[in-house]
Motif scaffolding. Sequence first.
Motif, short mmCIF file in Angstrom:
data_model
loop_
_atom_site.label_atom_id
_atom_site.label_comp_id
_atom_site.label_asym_id
_atom_site.label_seq_id
_atom_site.Cartn_x
_atom_site.Cartn_y
_atom_site.Cartn_z
N GLN B 33 58.10 -36.89 9.49
CA GLN B 33 59.23 -37.81 9.54
C GLN B 33 60.36 -37.20 10.35
N TYR B 35 64.64 -37.46 10.77
CA TYR B 35 65.87 -37.91 10.14
C TYR B 35 67.05 -37.62 11.06
N GLN B 37 71.42 -37.08 11.02
CA GLN B 37 72.57 -36.80 10.18
C GLN B 37 73.84 -36.83 11.02
N GLY B 40 77.66 -34.31 9.08
CA GLY B 40 77.39 -33.39 8.00
C GLY B 40 77.24 -33.99 6.62
N ARG B 41 77.02 -35.30 6.53
CA ARG B 41 76.82 -35.89 5.20
C ARG B 41 75.38 -36.38 5.08
N GLY B 42 75.14 -37.52 4.45
CA GLY B 42 73.78 -37.95 4.14
C GLY B 42 72.90 -38.16 5.35
N LEU B 43 71.62 -37.81 5.19
CA LEU B 43 70.66 -38.01 6.26
C LEU B 43 70.09 -39.43 6.18
N HIS B 45 66.74 -41.77 7.35
CA HIS B 45 65.36 -41.76 7.83
C HIS B 45 65.25 -42.61 9.09
N PHE B 88 66.50 -33.96 12.47
CA PHE B 88 65.62 -33.07 11.72
C PHE B 88 64.22 -33.67 11.64
N LEU B 99 59.83 -31.89 0.51
CA LEU B 99 60.13 -31.84 1.93
C LEU B 99 61.16 -30.77 2.22
N PHE B 101 63.51 -28.95 5.14
CA PHE B 101 64.12 -29.23 6.44
C PHE B 101 64.39 -27.93 7.20
N GLY B 102 64.30 -28.02 8.53
CA GLY B 102 64.69 -26.92 9.40
C GLY B 102 66.17 -27.00 9.71
N LYS B 103 66.58 -26.30 10.77
CA LYS B 103 67.99 -26.29 11.14
C LYS B 103 68.41 -27.49 11.98
#
Lengths: 116, 111
Positions: B33, B35, B37, B40-43, B45, B88, B99, B101-103
């Motif tokens: 998947q 995503y 952002q 800096g708040r909610g991700l 999809h 991401f 799940l 997440f990376g950077k």
Amino acid sequence: GAGVSQTPSNKVTEKGKYVELRCDPISGHTALYWYRQSLGQGPEFLIYFQGTGAADDSGLPNDRFFAVRPEGSVSTLKIQRTERGDSAVYLCASSLRPPGSGSPLHFGNGTRLTVT
Amino acid sequence: SQQGEEDPQALSIQEGENATMNCSYKTSINNLQWYRQNSGRGLVHLILIRSNEREKHSGRLRVTLDTSKKSSSLLITASRAADTASYFCVTSGSGNTPLVFGKGTRLSVIA
């Protein structure tokens, strides 16, 4: 509600205090996740609930962190004896089905915790 | 760990150009998947691609998946200033591993 709701949106507390962060997932979503995110980093996994039980709490950094989801809906993340290093945005997400299904995560807007 | 790693870490383009971001992972997956952002708040999809799919489209988004190379790419065509965000990728396997997440890739679209 229409989406994942997190309260409070901002929380400032003094070092050593206890805080509770609340997450209201989307109705009917069985899976609930907590992540925390520091500036410039990706979300760091903390804990995952499937229903009422913690299916994976391997991301909790130490025993000062604890989370519950007693009725399989609302979840509370509890942090004892807060430290300045706990300052971050705490994100909650929910999904209709477990992670392996590919069911997308729906995130709240997070709680920004600042420990002074 | 099912963590994906995004590349590049940061990308700056002009409005109207295409943006390509890559994701690599290490274990076998059921799906991947992407995503987004903002601020800096909610991700949010964006798109899911299953392991038996090679390409998928959604509006200005095109995702490819190469399971032999364990990599995916996200292409945003005709970028807009509103596409400025962090992106991401995240993978999941057959189990219920949460799940990770990376950077992310930080995309800046300059008007």
